[in-house]
Design a protein around this motif. Sequence first.
Motif, PDB file in Angstrom:
ATOM      1  N   ARG A  29       0.827  -1.202   0.000  1.00  0.00           N
ATOM      2  CA  ARG A  29       0.000   0.000   0.000  1.00  0.00           C
ATOM      3  C   ARG A  29       0.866   1.258   0.000  1.00  0.00           C
ATOM      4  N   GLY A  30       1.937   1.237   0.788  1.00  0.00           N
ATOM      5  CA  GLY A  30       2.823   2.389   0.833  1.00  0.00           C
ATOM      6  C   GLY A  30       3.451   2.695  -0.515  1.00  0.00           C
ATOM      7  N   PHE A  31       3.945   1.668  -1.183  1.00  0.00           N
ATOM      8  CA  PHE A  31       4.541   1.871  -2.511  1.00  0.00           C
ATOM      9  C   PHE A  31       3.486   2.343  -3.513  1.00  0.00           C
ATOM     10  N   ALA A  32       2.255   1.809  -3.396  1.00  0.00           N
ATOM     11  CA  ALA A  32       1.197   2.198  -4.329  1.00  0.00           C
ATOM     12  C   ALA A  32       0.832   3.671  -4.159  1.00  0.00           C
ATOM     13  N   VAL A  33       0.717   4.126  -2.907  1.00  0.00           N
ATOM     14  CA  VAL A  33       0.400   5.535  -2.653  1.00  0.00           C
ATOM     15  C   VAL A  33       1.511   6.427  -3.187  1.00  0.00           C
ATOM     16  N   TRP A  34       2.748   6.056  -2.934  1.00  0.00           N
ATOM     17  CA  TRP A  34       3.886   6.858  -3.394  1.00  0.00           C
ATOM     18  C   TRP A  34       3.928   6.937  -4.916  1.00  0.00           C
ATOM     19  N   TRP A  35       3.661   5.841  -5.588  1.00  0.00           N
ATOM     20  CA  TRP A  35       3.743   5.813  -7.049  1.00  0.00           C
ATOM     21  C   TRP A  35       2.558   6.537  -7.684  1.00  0.00           C
ATOM     22  N   ARG A  36       1.405   6.475  -7.065  1.00  0.00           N
ATOM     23  CA  ARG A  36       0.203   7.054  -7.662  1.00  0.00           C
ATOM     24  C   ARG A  36       0.188   8.578  -7.554  1.00  0.00           C
ATOM     25  N   TYR A  37       0.633   9.115  -6.431  1.00  0.00           N
ATOM     26  CA  TYR A  37       0.527  10.556  -6.189  1.00  0.00           C
ATOM     27  C   TYR A  37       1.904  11.208  -6.318  1.00  0.00           C
ATOM     28  N   LYS A  38       2.174  11.724  -7.514  1.00  0.00           N
ATOM     29  CA  LYS A  38       3.494  12.281  -7.798  1.00  0.00           C
ATOM     30  C   LYS A  38       3.769  13.570  -7.028  1.00  0.00           C
ATOM     31  N   VAL A  39       2.719  14.204  -6.493  1.00  0.00           N
ATOM     32  CA  VAL A  39       2.942  15.417  -5.709  1.00  0.00           C
ATOM     33  C   VAL A  39       3.812  15.112  -4.494  1.00  0.00           C
ATOM     34  N   LEU A  40       3.756  13.885  -4.017  1.00  0.00           N
ATOM     35  CA  LEU A  40       4.599  13.492  -2.893  1.00  0.00           C
ATOM     36  C   LEU A  40       6.077  13.541  -3.270  1.00  0.00           C
ATOM     37  N   TRP A  41       6.366  13.331  -4.539  1.00  0.00           N
ATOM     38  CA  TRP A  41       7.752  13.405  -4.994  1.00  0.00           C
ATOM     39  C   TRP A  41       8.280  14.825  -4.840  1.00  0.00           C
ATOM     40  N   ALA A  42       7.440  15.787  -5.207  1.00  0.00           N
ATOM     41  CA  ALA A  42       7.850  17.188  -5.084  1.00  0.00           C
ATOM     42  C   ALA A  42       8.101  17.553  -3.619  1.00  0.00           C
ATOM     43  N   LEU A  43       7.258  17.054  -2.729  1.00  0.00           N
ATOM     44  CA  LEU A  43       7.462  17.313  -1.309  1.00  0.00           C
ATOM     45  C   LEU A  43       8.754  16.654  -0.814  1.00  0.00           C
ATOM     46  N   GLY A  44       9.060  15.483  -1.364  1.00  0.00           N
ATOM     47  CA  GLY A  44      10.304  14.822  -0.996  1.00  0.00           C
ATOM     48  C   GLY A  44      11.523  15.619  -1.431  1.00  0.00           C
ATOM     49  N   ILE A  45      11.467  16.193  -2.627  1.00  0.00           N
ATOM     50  CA  ILE A  45      12.564  17.033  -3.105  1.00  0.00           C
ATOM     51  C   ILE A  45      12.722  18.255  -2.205  1.00  0.00           C
ATOM     52  N   LEU A  46      11.596  18.816  -1.783  1.00  0.00           N
ATOM     53  CA  LEU A  46      11.645  19.948  -0.854  1.00  0.00           C
ATOM     54  C   LEU A  46      12.251  19.526   0.480  1.00  0.00           C
ATOM     55  N   LEU A  47      11.931  18.332   0.922  1.00  0.00           N
ATOM     56  CA  LEU A  47      12.541  17.799   2.145  1.00  0.00           C
ATOM     57  C   LEU A  47      14.051  17.684   2.000  1.00  0.00           C
ATOM     58  N   ALA A  48      14.499  17.218   0.833  1.00  0.00           N
ATOM     59  CA  ALA A  48      15.939  17.101   0.591  1.00  0.00           C
ATOM     60  C   ALA A  48      16.610  18.468   0.611  1.00  0.00           C
ATOM     61  N   LEU A  49      15.930  19.484   0.102  1.00  0.00           N
ATOM     62  CA  LEU A  49      16.495  20.830   0.063  1.00  0.00           C
ATOM     63  C   LEU A  49      16.677  21.419   1.453  1.00  0.00           C
ATOM     64  N   VAL A  50      15.787  21.050   2.391  1.00  0.00           N
ATOM     65  CA  VAL A  50      15.895  21.584   3.745  1.00  0.00           C
ATOM     66  C   VAL A  50      16.614  20.627   4.683  1.00  0.00           C
ATOM     67  N   GLY A  51      17.250  19.604   4.115  1.00  0.00           N
ATOM     68  CA  GLY A  51      18.067  18.704   4.917  1.00  0.00           C
ATOM     69  C   GLY A  51      17.305  17.616   5.634  1.00  0.00           C
ATOM     70  N   ARG A  52      16.065  17.316   5.233  1.00  0.00           N
ATOM     71  CA  ARG A  52      15.284  16.266   5.871  1.00  0.00           C
ATOM     72  C   ARG A  52      15.116  15.047   4.965  1.00  0.00           C
TER      73      ARG A  52
END
Length: 322
Positions: free
Chosen positions: A9-32
């Motif tokens: 389920r976790g992988f399915a949610v991550w793959w389906r909603y690409k907006v989460l990818w953008a939030l992850g990139i933002l997390l990387a930018l702020v060191g998280r």
Amino acid sequence: MDIGALLKRGFAVWWRYKVLWALGILLALVGRGGYGVTVNFGVAEPGQPPDQEAIQILLAFIPDDLTPETVTGWVLSLALILLVGWLVMLFVGSIVEGAAIVQTDLLDQRSQFDLSSSFAAGLSRMVPLALMDLLLAVPSLVVAIGILILFASLIASTLEVYNSGPAASMLVSGIFVILASMICLAIPLSIWGLFLAVFRPLAARACVLEGHGPVASIKRGWQILRRNLGQAIIVWLVTLGIGIVYSLPVGAIAASLLLATSANPVTSFGAWLVITVLFNLIFAVILGGLLASLNVTLWTVGYRQWTTATPAMQQVYAPVRG
């Protein structure tokens, strides 16, 4: 839910909603992000090598009458600057992490995209989440301060040996004692870091999704961890394995480029800047951010399955019970 279904389920949610990818990139930018390989490639200007030039610039700021007390003051000042920078990134990162957790849970539970409400929730939970991290960081800070003091003593002792000449050879044994002490302090620091890797994601979600304060979030996270220790460790091992799979090829590419630039240094500062920035942007920020979003998704879906979250923010975000 069994662990296999949870991960699926976790992988399915991550793959389906690409907006989460953008939030992850933002997390990387702020060191998280938690994933990333940063590299500074070699460069050579015509004439004097930049490393040698940089050393000469640094030496120009070092007074001739340098004393151990001065070195200790410099080390402590640097530590203060790093501490202030860490605190700033702590609060900024708390906002982004809170928003990522809320948005992930909204998509998982309701298939609802509401970025403004997610960031509003992240902002409202910024202080409790940051204070929770400060409490969890106390053991690490105490050990790090001890290592820093020992490091300052090591530098001071080395300068004493250098200034006193052969007569100070007795201090060499003291230097080895300081090094051994630093290693001994690093061991519990590593153990605490491993514990936080499993425990902190749960405490953070207790803070963000259930609206607990710093201390209550830690207690709640410990309660959930004790009840779901096996599955929590499996989720952590999955995220660790993803990190290893990510790091090996990226590390190989970085090593190859480092060897190439060492054998044939880049002669243009502009070319060096482009190579370094592009590499770190692609691997540390973009790819690291994608994996960070997967990390957030797996832990958030897991938390939802391990507990029934109570409404965290009545006006902004109220998780669906399930």
